[in-house]
Design a protein around this motif. Sequence first.
Motif, PDB file in Angstrom:
ATOM      1  N   THR A 147       0.839  -1.193   0.000  1.00 38.35           N
ATOM      2  CA  THR A 147       0.000   0.000   0.000  1.00 38.35           C
ATOM      3  C   THR A 147       0.873   1.241   0.000  1.00 38.35           C
ATOM      4  OG1 THR A 147      -1.732  -1.167   1.228  1.00 38.35           O
ATOM      5  CG2 THR A 147      -1.822   1.241   1.224  1.00 38.35           C
ATOM      6  N   LEU A 148       0.619   2.139  -0.947  1.00 37.69           N
ATOM      7  CA  LEU A 148       1.402   3.360  -1.094  1.00 37.69           C
ATOM      8  C   LEU A 148       0.524   4.565  -0.787  1.00 37.69           C
ATOM      9  CD1 LEU A 148       3.276   2.512  -4.424  1.00 37.69           C
ATOM     10  CD2 LEU A 148       3.917   1.964  -2.065  1.00 37.69           C
ATOM     11  N   LEU A 149       0.989   5.408   0.142  1.00 38.71           N
ATOM     12  CA  LEU A 149       0.305   6.648   0.488  1.00 38.71           C
ATOM     13  C   LEU A 149       1.074   7.795  -0.153  1.00 38.71           C
ATOM     14  CD1 LEU A 149      -0.228   4.508   2.881  1.00 38.71           C
ATOM     15  CD2 LEU A 149      -1.018   6.498   4.150  1.00 38.71           C
ATOM     16  N   PHE A 150       0.391   8.575  -0.984  1.00 40.77           N
ATOM     17  CA  PHE A 150       1.049   9.566  -1.821  1.00 40.77           C
ATOM     18  C   PHE A 150       0.906  10.971  -1.269  1.00 40.77           C
ATOM     19  CE2 PHE A 150       0.607   5.989  -4.604  1.00 40.77           C
ATOM     20  CZ  PHE A 150       1.712   6.059  -5.428  1.00 40.77           C
ATOM     21  N   ALA A 151       2.063  11.676  -1.229  1.00 41.96           N
ATOM     22  CA  ALA A 151       2.113  13.075  -0.830  1.00 41.96           C
ATOM     23  C   ALA A 151       3.104  13.786  -1.727  1.00 41.96           C
ATOM     24  CB  ALA A 151       2.540  13.193   0.634  1.00 41.96           C
ATOM     25  N   GLY A 152       2.986  15.119  -1.840  1.00 39.35           N
ATOM     26  CA  GLY A 152       3.978  15.869  -2.597  1.00 39.35           C
ATOM     27  C   GLY A 152       3.397  16.754  -3.676  1.00 39.35           C
ATOM     28  N   VAL A 153       4.271  17.160  -4.597  1.00 42.17           N
ATOM     29  CA  VAL A 153       3.919  18.050  -5.702  1.00 42.17           C
ATOM     30  C   VAL A 153       4.552  17.519  -7.004  1.00 42.17           C
ATOM     31  CG1 VAL A 153       3.777  20.075  -4.204  1.00 42.17           C
ATOM     32  CG2 VAL A 153       5.952  19.523  -5.277  1.00 42.17           C
ATOM     33  N   ASN A 154       4.082  17.975  -8.109  1.00 38.29           N
ATOM     34  CA  ASN A 154       2.784  18.574  -8.326  1.00 38.29           C
ATOM     35  C   ASN A 154       1.765  17.444  -8.433  1.00 38.29           C
ATOM     36  OD1 ASN A 154       2.851  21.630  -8.798  1.00 38.29           O
ATOM     37  ND2 ASN A 154       4.602  20.980  -9.980  1.00 38.29           N
ATOM     38  N   ILE A 155       0.636  17.600  -7.760  1.00 39.26           N
ATOM     39  CA  ILE A 155      -0.316  16.508  -7.658  1.00 39.26           C
ATOM     40  C   ILE A 155      -0.807  16.052  -9.033  1.00 39.26           C
ATOM     41  CG2 ILE A 155      -2.301  18.049  -7.379  1.00 39.26           C
ATOM     42  CD1 ILE A 155      -3.554  15.977  -5.533  1.00 39.26           C
ATOM     43  N   ASP A 156      -0.901  16.976  -9.981  1.00 34.66           N
ATOM     44  CA  ASP A 156      -1.450  16.662 -11.292  1.00 34.66           C
ATOM     45  C   ASP A 156      -0.392  16.209 -12.292  1.00 34.66           C
ATOM     46  OD1 ASP A 156      -0.524  19.315 -10.977  1.00 34.66           O
ATOM     47  OD2 ASP A 156      -1.469  19.908 -12.861  1.00 34.66           O
ATOM     48  N   GLN A 157       0.861  16.121 -11.859  1.00 37.76           N
ATOM     49  CA  GLN A 157       1.928  15.711 -12.768  1.00 37.76           C
ATOM     50  C   GLN A 157       2.701  14.534 -12.186  1.00 37.76           C
ATOM     51  OE1 GLN A 157       4.069  19.353 -13.855  1.00 37.76           O
ATOM     52  NE2 GLN A 157       2.151  20.394 -14.214  1.00 37.76           N
ATOM     53  N   CYS A 158       3.708  14.796 -11.379  1.00 40.65           N
ATOM     54  CA  CYS A 158       4.547  13.696 -10.879  1.00 40.65           C
ATOM     55  C   CYS A 158       3.828  12.811  -9.875  1.00 40.65           C
ATOM     56  CB  CYS A 158       5.829  14.258 -10.274  1.00 40.65           C
ATOM     57  SG  CYS A 158       6.876  15.069 -11.507  1.00 40.65           S
ATOM     58  N   VAL A 159       2.982  13.403  -9.028  1.00 35.91           N
ATOM     59  CA  VAL A 159       2.243  12.582  -8.065  1.00 35.91           C
ATOM     60  C   VAL A 159       1.265  11.673  -8.793  1.00 35.91           C
ATOM     61  CG1 VAL A 159       0.646  12.595  -6.115  1.00 35.91           C
ATOM     62  CG2 VAL A 159       2.512  14.255  -6.201  1.00 35.91           C
TER      63      VAL A 159
ATOM     64  N   TYR B 259      -0.922   1.916  -9.481  1.00 31.74           N
ATOM     65  CA  TYR B 259      -2.212   1.246  -9.709  1.00 31.74           C
ATOM     66  C   TYR B 259      -2.112   0.219 -10.828  1.00 31.74           C
ATOM     67  CZ  TYR B 259      -6.831   1.054 -12.010  1.00 31.74           C
ATOM     68  OH  TYR B 259      -7.977   0.647 -12.658  1.00 31.74           O
ATOM     69  N   PHE B 260      -1.428   0.580 -11.908  1.00 27.58           N
ATOM     70  CA  PHE B 260      -1.247  -0.362 -13.021  1.00 27.58           C
ATOM     71  C   PHE B 260      -0.484  -1.607 -12.568  1.00 27.58           C
ATOM     72  CE2 PHE B 260      -1.158   3.505 -16.066  1.00 27.58           C
ATOM     73  CZ  PHE B 260      -2.540   3.546 -16.067  1.00 27.58           C
ATOM     74  N   ARG B 261       0.405  -1.430 -11.588  1.00 26.55           N
ATOM     75  CA  ARG B 261       1.229  -2.544 -11.096  1.00 26.55           C
ATOM     76  C   ARG B 261       0.575  -3.276  -9.923  1.00 26.55           C
ATOM     77  NH1 ARG B 261       7.386  -1.392 -12.255  1.00 26.55           N
ATOM     78  NH2 ARG B 261       7.217   0.166 -13.910  1.00 26.55           N
ATOM     79  N   ASP B 262      -0.684  -2.970  -9.657  1.00 26.45           N
ATOM     80  CA  ASP B 262      -1.489  -3.645  -8.631  1.00 26.45           C
ATOM     81  C   ASP B 262      -1.053  -3.354  -7.204  1.00 26.45           C
ATOM     82  OD1 ASP B 262      -3.325  -4.782 -10.399  1.00 26.45           O
ATOM     83  OD2 ASP B 262      -2.040  -6.506 -10.781  1.00 26.45           O
ATOM     84  N   TYR B 263      -0.483  -2.176  -6.965  1.00 26.94           N
ATOM     85  CA  TYR B 263      -0.318  -1.721  -5.600  1.00 26.94           C
ATOM     86  C   TYR B 263      -1.624  -1.089  -5.127  1.00 26.94           C
ATOM     87  CZ  TYR B 263       4.699  -2.406  -6.069  1.00 26.94           C
ATOM     88  OH  TYR B 263       5.942  -2.961  -6.265  1.00 26.94           O
ATOM     89  N   ASN B 264      -1.834  -1.086  -3.822  1.00 19.91           N
ATOM     90  CA  ASN B 264      -2.954  -0.376  -3.225  1.00 19.91           C
ATOM     91  C   ASN B 264      -2.549   1.096  -3.113  1.00 19.91           C
ATOM     92  OD1 ASN B 264      -3.700  -3.072  -2.797  1.00 19.91           O
ATOM     93  ND2 ASN B 264      -2.992  -3.043  -0.684  1.00 19.91           N
ATOM     94  N   THR B 265      -3.317   2.006  -3.682  1.00 16.58           N
ATOM     95  CA  THR B 265      -2.908   3.405  -3.740  1.00 16.58           C
ATOM     96  C   THR B 265      -3.856   4.297  -2.953  1.00 16.58           C
ATOM     97  OG1 THR B 265      -4.103   3.844  -5.798  1.00 16.58           O
ATOM     98  CG2 THR B 265      -1.839   3.044  -5.997  1.00 16.58           C
ATOM     99  N   VAL B 266      -3.261   5.196  -2.182  1.00 13.21           N
ATOM    100  CA  VAL B 266      -4.024   6.116  -1.328  1.00 13.21           C
ATOM    101  C   VAL B 266      -3.440   7.515  -1.488  1.00 13.21           C
ATOM    102  CG1 VAL B 266      -4.805   6.637   1.009  1.00 13.21           C
ATOM    103  CG2 VAL B 266      -4.385   4.243   0.340  1.00 13.21           C
ATOM    104  N   LEU B 267      -4.265   8.463  -1.879  1.00 16.49           N
ATOM    105  CA  LEU B 267      -3.843   9.856  -2.017  1.00 16.49           C
ATOM    106  C   LEU B 267      -4.126  10.594  -0.711  1.00 16.49           C
ATOM    107  CD1 LEU B 267      -2.885  12.071  -4.121  1.00 16.49           C
ATOM    108  CD2 LEU B 267      -5.318  12.653  -4.306  1.00 16.49           C
TER     109      LEU B 267
END
Length: 286
Positions: free
Chosen positions: A198-210, A218-226
């Motif tokens: 499970t990956l919890l995502f933080a940082g910038v820019n949310i609409d580009q690198c994040v 998600y494509f690699r089947d990790y659990n993703t949380v923003l």
Amino acid sequence: MNKHREIYSRTESGAVQLAAGVDRWHLYDDYVHLAPQDTTGGLRRFDAQLMPFVDHPAQQALLIIDMQNDFLSPGGWTDASGLDYRKCRSALPGVIRALEVARQRQMWVIWVYWHNRPDLRNLGAPTLYSFKHKPSQKGIGEMLEHGPVLTEGSWGARMADELLPLMRPEDVCVEKVRMNGFFGTHLEQVLRTQGIETLLFAGVNIDQCVTSTMEEAYFRDYNTVLIEDACATSSPDYCQQAVVFNARNCWGFSLTTEQLAAATPFTGPEAAGEQSAEATEDRPGK
């Protein structure tokens, strides 16, 4: 057939199984269990959107993306480009709060950031053009007041001053040369070898690198949380809104740092994991 290999099968507790094998989820009417095979205890319930979920902090990692001077500091690249670097800085309090939770729960912390060669041989024309649309515009590697943009060893590539004291030697640092934090890096190897799901995502820019890194996860089947209030962008507000919408409805889940910190011990069905023989029968096949 082993019941854990039957997609959409019903579990004894009434959930619908998503996927088959060790990485399965159990979908209930009011939450999603991301680790039903866990028998160690310590599960927590997170009040996320679109659905609350249950997970174990031991399989989670906090990914902090691009919190660097060139994006967050006056005189940095965002500032020099005529964009509002203060909007990127708005992610700082949330990132610090998320870090506090990660430390308390002994989660992995992974710093993902731009780190380009001085000769720019790692960048092709499409990537260079993304950040230099006019001859007069300063692109990656070009000189600003404090040094070259997002170049290894430069001021611009360094983490913001507020975060430098919070980095620890045991943290993982992933140097990237594209928006996507998986492309050409060792991020995948770190996640797989450490059992992070499970990956919890933080940082910038949310609409580009994040978002590009979150999509790839998600494509690699990790659990993703923003983590919504630990992300920001200098782009128009609708860009951030679109990412939050897709995080909830397509890629996984979203929550705030308050909801992250307030996750409660899980006491519902499967709180102690699946105890049957089938629970471990398919483990070697991961």
